[in-house]
Scaffold this motif. Structure first.
Motif, PDB file in Angstrom:
ATOM      1  N   LEU A 173      -3.707   5.102   6.686  1.00 56.28           N
ATOM      2  CA  LEU A 173      -3.964   3.666   6.592  1.00 56.28           C
ATOM      3  C   LEU A 173      -5.402   3.358   6.971  1.00 56.28           C
ATOM      4  O   LEU A 173      -6.122   2.669   6.234  1.00 56.28           O
ATOM      5  N   ILE A 174      -5.849   3.869   8.096  1.00 52.07           N
ATOM      6  CA  ILE A 174      -7.212   3.609   8.556  1.00 52.07           C
ATOM      7  C   ILE A 174      -8.221   4.140   7.538  1.00 52.07           C
ATOM      8  O   ILE A 174      -9.215   3.472   7.225  1.00 52.07           O
ATOM      9  N   LYS A 175      -7.957   5.308   7.004  1.00 55.39           N
ATOM     10  CA  LYS A 175      -8.883   5.893   6.035  1.00 55.39           C
ATOM     11  C   LYS A 175      -8.957   5.094   4.742  1.00 55.39           C
ATOM     12  O   LYS A 175      -9.980   5.118   4.056  1.00 55.39           O
ATOM     13  N   THR A 176      -7.910   4.360   4.393  1.00 56.31           N
ATOM     14  CA  THR A 176      -8.008   3.494   3.209  1.00 56.31           C
ATOM     15  C   THR A 176      -8.905   2.302   3.511  1.00 56.31           C
ATOM     16  O   THR A 176      -9.654   1.863   2.635  1.00 56.31           O
ATOM     17  N   TRP A 177      -8.847   1.777   4.725  1.00 56.98           N
ATOM     18  CA  TRP A 177      -9.694   0.640   5.091  1.00 56.98           C
ATOM     19  C   TRP A 177     -11.172   1.004   5.103  1.00 56.98           C
ATOM     20  O   TRP A 177     -12.016   0.179   4.806  1.00 56.98           O
ATOM     21  N   LEU A 189       0.817  -1.206   0.000  1.00 56.61           N
ATOM     22  CA  LEU A 189       0.000   0.000   0.000  1.00 56.61           C
ATOM     23  C   LEU A 189       0.854   1.260   0.000  1.00 56.61           C
ATOM     24  O   LEU A 189       1.758   1.415   0.813  1.00 56.61           O
ATOM     25  N   SER A 190       0.541   2.151  -0.932  1.00 56.79           N
ATOM     26  CA  SER A 190       1.156   3.476  -0.965  1.00 56.79           C
ATOM     27  C   SER A 190       0.046   4.502  -1.099  1.00 56.79           C
ATOM     28  O   SER A 190      -0.959   4.267  -1.774  1.00 56.79           O
ATOM     29  N   LYS A 191       0.251   5.634  -0.442  1.00 54.66           N
ATOM     30  CA  LYS A 191      -0.684   6.743  -0.546  1.00 54.66           C
ATOM     31  C   LYS A 191       0.105   8.027  -0.665  1.00 54.66           C
ATOM     32  O   LYS A 191       0.913   8.372   0.192  1.00 54.66           O
ATOM     33  N   ARG A 192      -0.103   8.718  -1.781  1.00 54.12           N
ATOM     34  CA  ARG A 192       0.541  10.003  -2.029  1.00 54.12           C
ATOM     35  C   ARG A 192      -0.567  11.039  -2.191  1.00 54.12           C
ATOM     36  O   ARG A 192      -1.508  10.845  -2.945  1.00 54.12           O
ATOM     37  N   TYR A 193      -0.437  12.139  -1.455  1.00 50.50           N
ATOM     38  CA  TYR A 193      -1.419  13.220  -1.515  1.00 50.50           C
ATOM     39  C   TYR A 193      -0.994  14.274  -2.521  1.00 50.50           C
ATOM     40  O   TYR A 193       0.136  14.291  -2.986  1.00 50.50           O
ATOM     41  N   LYS A 194      -1.921  15.191  -2.820  1.00 51.05           N
ATOM     42  CA  LYS A 194      -1.611  16.310  -3.712  1.00 51.05           C
ATOM     43  C   LYS A 194      -0.392  17.040  -3.180  1.00 51.05           C
ATOM     44  O   LYS A 194      -0.197  17.154  -1.981  1.00 51.05           O
ATOM     45  N   GLY A 195       0.405  17.524  -4.068  1.00 53.24           N
ATOM     46  CA  GLY A 195       1.632  18.201  -3.663  1.00 53.24           C
ATOM     47  C   GLY A 195       2.789  17.240  -3.471  1.00 53.24           C
ATOM     48  O   GLY A 195       3.885  17.643  -3.101  1.00 53.24           O
ATOM     49  N   PRO A 236       4.893   8.768  15.125  1.00 52.01           N
ATOM     50  CA  PRO A 236       4.790  10.224  15.261  1.00 52.01           C
ATOM     51  C   PRO A 236       3.714  10.792  14.333  1.00 52.01           C
ATOM     52  O   PRO A 236       3.216  10.099  13.433  1.00 52.01           O
ATOM     53  N   ASN A 237       3.382  12.043  14.547  1.00 57.11           N
ATOM     54  CA  ASN A 237       2.460  12.730  13.646  1.00 57.11           C
ATOM     55  C   ASN A 237       2.991  12.626  12.218  1.00 57.11           C
ATOM     56  O   ASN A 237       4.192  12.671  11.991  1.00 57.11           O
ATOM     57  N   ALA A 238       2.064  12.457  11.286  1.00 55.83           N
ATOM     58  CA  ALA A 238       2.367  12.371   9.855  1.00 55.83           C
ATOM     59  C   ALA A 238       3.090  11.078   9.473  1.00 55.83           C
ATOM     60  O   ALA A 238       3.715  11.006   8.415  1.00 55.83           O
ATOM     61  N   ALA A 239       2.972  10.042  10.313  1.00 59.66           N
ATOM     62  CA  ALA A 239       3.596   8.755   9.991  1.00 59.66           C
ATOM     63  C   ALA A 239       2.727   7.903   9.064  1.00 59.66           C
ATOM     64  O   ALA A 239       3.197   6.902   8.538  1.00 59.66           O
ATOM     65  N   GLY A 240       1.438   8.281   8.885  1.00 60.77           N
ATOM     66  CA  GLY A 240       0.562   7.543   7.987  1.00 60.77           C
ATOM     67  C   GLY A 240      -0.484   6.690   8.686  1.00 60.77           C
ATOM     68  O   GLY A 240      -1.232   5.969   8.028  1.00 60.77           O
ATOM     69  N   LYS A 241      -0.570   6.771  10.010  1.00 59.17           N
ATOM     70  CA  LYS A 241      -1.540   5.950  10.759  1.00 59.17           C
ATOM     71  C   LYS A 241      -2.973   6.229  10.301  1.00 59.17           C
ATOM     72  O   LYS A 241      -3.714   5.298   9.964  1.00 59.17           O
ATOM     73  N   VAL A 296       3.108  14.752  -1.225  1.00 55.58           N
ATOM     74  CA  VAL A 296       3.348  14.250   0.132  1.00 55.58           C
ATOM     75  C   VAL A 296       3.067  12.752   0.167  1.00 55.58           C
ATOM     76  O   VAL A 296       1.966  12.302  -0.141  1.00 55.58           O
ATOM     77  N   LEU A 297       4.082  11.972   0.556  1.00 52.19           N
ATOM     78  CA  LEU A 297       3.958  10.529   0.633  1.00 52.19           C
ATOM     79  C   LEU A 297       3.609  10.140   2.065  1.00 52.19           C
ATOM     80  O   LEU A 297       4.399  10.351   2.991  1.00 52.19           O
ATOM     81  N   ALA A 298       2.412   9.582   2.258  1.00 50.27           N
ATOM     82  CA  ALA A 298       1.957   9.184   3.592  1.00 50.27           C
ATOM     83  C   ALA A 298       2.277   7.726   3.880  1.00 50.27           C
ATOM     84  O   ALA A 298       2.589   7.372   5.011  1.00 50.27           O
ATOM     85  N   LEU A 299       2.182   6.869   2.867  1.00 55.23           N
ATOM     86  CA  LEU A 299       2.449   5.440   3.014  1.00 55.23           C
ATOM     87  C   LEU A 299       3.263   4.970   1.821  1.00 55.23           C
ATOM     88  O   LEU A 299       2.986   5.368   0.692  1.00 55.23           O
TER      89      LEU A 299
END
Length: 143
Positions: free
Chosen positions: A52-56, A15-21, A44-49, A23-26
């Motif tokens: 991950l939950i939001k993808t589920w 699983l990978s998640k990249r946001y606009k701009g 830590p903050n911005a680690a992708g926790k 930013v790589l979250a996962l």
């Protein structure tokens, strides 16, 4: 994507998640959460926790790879997947103009598996007034 093992409740595969701009979250995360287990996501903050939950719960679409909830891809079979999972956000998203009772009515209309009777019992147990609006509730009551 299907679950290879019947004891897997939640899964992320490459699983990978990249946001606009950009930013790589996962990045290429693979993880299995077994049925009946207790799992903590720590970092830590911005680690992708949260990502991950939001993808589920199908609030975020994976950029690459995929996720499974009880054998279902939440993007392909959202209703079936979401029957098995709940989500309480860190910051509740409530409509200021609606009462607690009206929020429960909306939930019952948009989510067929929502158990309004159980929600009403919980509201009574936790002394949450059905006529109250979000601004009249504590943070815990809003959650």
């Amino acid at each position: 994507m299907t679950v290879a093992h019947p004891d897997v409740a939640l899964e992320a595969r490459d699983l990978s998640k990249r946001y606009k701009g950009g930013v790589l979250a996962l990045s290429n995360l693979s993880l299995r959460v077994l049925r009946g287990s207790i799992t903590a996501l720590v970092g830590p903050n911005a680690a992708g926790k949260s990502s991950l939950i939001k993808t589920w719960v199908a609030f975020e679409r994976p950029t690459a790879g995929g996720v499974v909830v009880m054998g279902e891809d939440p993007w392909r079979r959202r209703s079936e997947a979401l029957r098995h999972i709940g989500y309480v956000p860190q910051q509740p998203a409530l409509y200021r103009g609606l009462t607690v009772g009206a929020h429960l009515d909306v939930a019952a209309r948009v989510r067929p598996s929502f158990d309004k009777a159980a929600a009403l019992e919980h509201a009574e147990h936790f002394l949450i007034p059905l006529h109250a609006r979000p601004t009249e509730l504590s943070g815990g009551q809003q959650a």
